[in-house]
Design an enzyme around this catalytic site. Structure first.
Site, PDB file in Angstrom:
ATOM      1  CG  HIS A  86      -2.070   0.937   1.096  1.00  0.00           C
ATOM      2  ND1 HIS A  86      -1.987   2.277   1.387  1.00  0.00           N
ATOM      3  CD2 HIS A  86      -3.327   0.718   0.643  1.00  0.00           C
ATOM      4  CE1 HIS A  86      -3.155   2.836   1.134  1.00  0.00           C
ATOM      5  NE2 HIS A  86      -3.976   1.926   0.672  1.00  0.00           N
ATOM      6  CG  ASP A 119      -8.583  -4.471  -2.566  1.00  0.00           C
ATOM      7  OD1 ASP A 119      -9.783  -4.362  -2.288  1.00  0.00           O
ATOM      8  OD2 ASP A 119      -7.916  -3.553  -3.065  1.00  0.00           O
TER       9      ASP A 119
HETATM   10  N1  CMC Z   1       4.145  -7.488  -4.778  1.00  0.00           N
HETATM   11  C1  CMC Z   1       5.493  -7.444  -4.970  1.00  0.00           C
HETATM   12  N2  CMC Z   1       6.239  -6.330  -4.839  1.00  0.00           N
HETATM   13  C2  CMC Z   1       5.592  -5.198  -4.516  1.00  0.00           C
HETATM   14  C3  CMC Z   1       4.196  -5.159  -4.290  1.00  0.00           C
HETATM   15  C4  CMC Z   1       3.484  -6.369  -4.433  1.00  0.00           C
HETATM   16  N3  CMC Z   1       2.163  -6.384  -4.248  1.00  0.00           N
HETATM   17  N4  CMC Z   1       3.832  -3.900  -3.978  1.00  0.00           N
HETATM   18  C5  CMC Z   1       4.948  -3.164  -4.003  1.00  0.00           C
HETATM   19  N5  CMC Z   1       6.016  -3.946  -4.321  1.00  0.00           N
HETATM   20  C6  CMC Z   1       7.420  -3.517  -4.398  1.00  0.00           C
HETATM   21  C7  CMC Z   1       7.680  -2.750  -5.681  1.00  0.00           C
HETATM   22  O1  CMC Z   1       8.136  -3.588  -6.719  1.00  0.00           O
HETATM   23  C8  CMC Z   1       8.731  -1.753  -5.254  1.00  0.00           C
HETATM   24  O2  CMC Z   1       9.977  -2.407  -5.230  1.00  0.00           O
HETATM   25  P1  CMC Z   1      11.316  -1.567  -5.572  1.00  0.00           P
HETATM   26  O3  CMC Z   1      11.415  -0.488  -4.533  1.00  0.00           O
HETATM   27  O4  CMC Z   1      12.400  -2.598  -5.471  1.00  0.00           O
HETATM   28  O5  CMC Z   1      11.130  -1.031  -6.942  1.00  0.00           O
HETATM   29  C9  CMC Z   1       8.365  -1.436  -3.796  1.00  0.00           C
HETATM   30  O6  CMC Z   1       7.637  -2.582  -3.337  1.00  0.00           O
HETATM   31  C10 CMC Z   1       7.490  -0.196  -3.653  1.00  0.00           C
HETATM   32  O7  CMC Z   1       6.399  -0.318  -4.544  1.00  0.00           O
HETATM   33  P2  CMC Z   1       5.767   0.905  -5.339  1.00  0.00           P
HETATM   34  O8  CMC Z   1       5.018   0.390  -6.520  1.00  0.00           O
HETATM   35  O9  CMC Z   1       6.812   1.946  -5.581  1.00  0.00           O
HETATM   36  O10 CMC Z   1       4.776   1.452  -4.224  1.00  0.00           O
HETATM   37  P3  CMC Z   1       3.488   2.309  -4.477  1.00  0.00           P
HETATM   38  O11 CMC Z   1       3.212   3.005  -3.220  1.00  0.00           O
HETATM   39  O12 CMC Z   1       3.632   3.148  -5.709  1.00  0.00           O
HETATM   40  O13 CMC Z   1       2.360   1.201  -4.803  1.00  0.00           O
HETATM   41  C11 CMC Z   1       0.550  -0.272  -4.613  1.00  0.00           C
HETATM   42  C12 CMC Z   1       1.386   0.815  -3.933  1.00  0.00           C
HETATM   43  C13 CMC Z   1      -0.688  -0.572  -3.775  1.00  0.00           C
HETATM   44  C14 CMC Z   1       0.076   0.219  -6.002  1.00  0.00           C
HETATM   45  C15 CMC Z   1       1.422  -1.543  -4.768  1.00  0.00           C
HETATM   46  O14 CMC Z   1       1.805  -2.017  -3.493  1.00  0.00           O
HETATM   47  C16 CMC Z   1       0.720  -2.639  -5.565  1.00  0.00           C
HETATM   48  O15 CMC Z   1       0.755  -2.633  -6.790  1.00  0.00           O
HETATM   49  N6  CMC Z   1       0.044  -3.626  -4.861  1.00  0.00           N
HETATM   50  C17 CMC Z   1      -0.741  -4.642  -5.517  1.00  0.00           C
HETATM   51  C18 CMC Z   1      -2.092  -4.062  -5.917  1.00  0.00           C
HETATM   52  C19 CMC Z   1      -3.018  -3.885  -4.734  1.00  0.00           C
HETATM   53  O16 CMC Z   1      -3.184  -4.756  -3.895  1.00  0.00           O
HETATM   54  N7  CMC Z   1      -3.688  -2.721  -4.708  1.00  0.00           N
HETATM   55  C20 CMC Z   1      -4.711  -2.414  -3.681  1.00  0.00           C
HETATM   56  C21 CMC Z   1      -4.304  -1.303  -2.768  1.00  0.00           C
HETATM   57  S1  CMC Z   1      -5.387  -1.180  -1.333  1.00  0.00           S
HETATM   58  C22 CMC Z   1      -6.932  -0.774  -1.966  1.00  0.00           C
HETATM   59  C23 CMC Z   1      -6.980   0.501  -2.716  1.00  0.00           C
HETATM   60  O17 CMC Z   1      -6.420   1.506  -2.267  1.00  0.00           O
HETATM   61  O18 CMC Z   1      -7.609   0.531  -3.757  1.00  0.00           O
END
Ligand code: CMC
Length: 427
Positions: free
Chosen positions: A305, A362
């Site tokens: 998140h 989720d």
């Molecule tokens: N699985 C594997 N690696 C992950 C995941 C994951 N679910 N989420 C983040 N990472 C890694 C990512 O690859 C990155 O690694 P690095 O720093 O080495 O490049 C690091 O963690 C930080 O990730 P980010 O994408 O820069 O973080 P963000 O804050 O931009 O993204 C997120 C947040 C929710 C989009 C992401 O965690 C994600 O894609 N999760 C899966 C989708 C999900 O479950 N979304 C629902 C969110 S809660 C409900 C809502 O708000 O709608």
């Protein structure tokens, strides 16, 4: 913190005021930055930017805290109802018994949709994704309710807000009925907000539908968990759309479009699809390895998140609700065991520990919704249904905020500098 942030840029020394909220990090007010320095700030994804002031929802991502108007989400989920939380988000305080009754009655009286809206549905293919239908139909509401689109009239804003909250379950249920080829059901005003939605979704005109109170309570709680979540992508979309003066129905349709993406509300559908793909616990290590592989776009859906760097407090309630629903329906789902084991393995894996990736709201919601009988394509629709109250409350807050301006970010231009047009014959 100090009351001014000091910036030195070239020969300029500038002070920027520091603003404090009631809780949470201070913010540096950089509104004069461009005028004074001719420079912008660069913050793709708004990771360090507060786009507004808000009194609705507070999140402490490190501690895993979520408060609505000061009340912890766990207490609201345990003791309140979705109607009460809706009132709280819209009005700022918990209602008295009478206020709650009046509010619930008002919402109930707005649940029917214009009869011609049914015709509108028939323009969609039967296999259309219900989020596509929801987005289109909610946007179309502005063509049906002209008397509540003047955003400068407070009374019209209230009516539009009530209409959106009230009609969303009706429209969501219609989207489902349309996809399965069953007749639409009119709302039943004797039922609760959530009971009515269950009946409109799973009932048929041929026989009475008895609402199961345990399922009604569980779904109501799921709605509470999704009601609002600060300045997330879809809420910011609603605010941005609304900042131009667009009508509330169009703004909420914009929010629905944003919510649909798998990184946001679409994650509940994606999470269950992922659990199905994994299938059995022995395949978990393979998927953990894929999630960690930089060359593989796969991510553990329902994990991670932007704000929570701790267990999402909504996931805690969700996990408990799974057990309640399973016990009531006398079902089990092997995917729940896959989910539990996946969580256990991920939470002990250095990759997930270091990056502070925990289950989010989720991760478990799909397992419950599926047990209740919703197809995966409806999961994000349910999220949208519940989040509508948050969108509407945030939209209202924005309209009455004296600091509000049309949202208009700037950019760091990296394209070609000015050059002369070359006629096609000379290229
Ligand atoms: N699985 C594997 N690696 C992950 C995941 C994951 N679910 N989420 C983040 N990472 C890694 C990512 O690859 C990155 O690694 P690095 O720093 O080495 O490049 C690091 O963690 C930080 O990730 P980010 O994408 O820069 O973080 P963000 O804050 O931009 O993204 C997120 C947040 C929710 C989009 C992401 O965690 C994600 O894609 N999760 C899966 C989708 C999900 O479950 N979304 C629902 C969110 S809660 C409900 C809502 O708000 O709608």
């Amino acid at each position: 913190m100090t009351d001014a942030a000091k910036l030195s840029l070239g020969s300029k020394q500038l002070d920027y005021p520091v603003m404090s909220g009631t809780i949470g990090p201070d913010v540096i007010d950089i509104r004069k930055l461009y005028a004074q320095t001719d420079a912008f700030t660069y913050d793709p994804g708004f990771t360090s930017t507060a786009s507004c002031q808000s009194t609705l929802t507070y999140i402490d991502g490190d501690q895993g805290v979520l408060l609505h108007r000061g009340y912890p989400i766990g207490e609201l989920a345990e003791q309140s109802s979705f109607m009460e939380v809706s009132y709280l988000l819209l009005n700022g305080e918990l209602p008295s018994k009478q206020e709650l009754e009046n509010f619930s009655t008002t919402i109930t009286r707005h649940t029917m949709v214009h009869e011609q809206l049914a015709t509108f549905f028939r323009g969609f293919r039967r296999d259309a994704h219900p989020m596509a239908i929801l987005c289109g139909v909610v946007g179309a509401l502005s063509a049906f309710y002209h008397d509540s689109t003047d955003i400068h009239d407070p009374a019209q804003r209230v009516i539009a807000s009530h209409r959106l909250i009230a009609k969303m379950p009706t429209i969501a249920a219609m989207a489902y009925k349309y996809s399965v080829g069953q007749p639409f059901l009119y709302p039943d005003n004797s039922l609760s907000y959530t009971g009515n939605f269950l009946r409109m979704t799973f009932g048929v005109p041929a026989e009475p539908y008895i609402v199961n109170p345990v399922i009604e309570k569980a779904l109501d709680r799921i709605f509470i968990l999704h009601a609002d979540h600060e300045q997330n992508a879809s809420t910011s979309t609603v605010r941005l759309a609304g900042s131009s003066g667009a009508n509330p129905f169009a703004c909420i349709a914009a929010g629905i479009a944003c919510l649909w993406g798998p990184a946001h509300g679409g994650a509940n559908e994606a999470a269950l699809n992922m659990l199905r793909e994994i299938g059995t616990p022995d395949r978990i290590p393979e998927y953990i390895a894929r999630a960690k592989d930089k060359n593989d776009p796969f991510r553990l859906m329902g994990f991670g998140h932007r704000v929570y760097k701790n267990y999402d407090p909504r996931a805690t309630v969700m996990q408990k609700t799974v057990r309640e629903v399973f016990a009531e329906l006398k079902v089990t789902d092997p995917l729940f065991d896959v989910a539990l084991q996946l969580e256990e393995i991920a939470l002990n894996d250095p990759y997930f520990v270091e990056k502070k990736l925990f289950p989010n709201v989720d991760f478990y919601s799909g397992v419950i919704l599926s047990a209740i009988g919703f197809p995966t394509s409806m999961f994000t629709v349910l999220f949208a249904l519940a989040r509508t109250v948050g969108w509407v409350a945030q939209w209202n807050e924005m309209i009455t905020d004296p600091d509000q301006k049309i949202g208009r970010p700037r950019q760091l231009y990296t394209g070609p500098t000015q050059r002369s047009y070359v006629p096609v014959t000379e290229r």
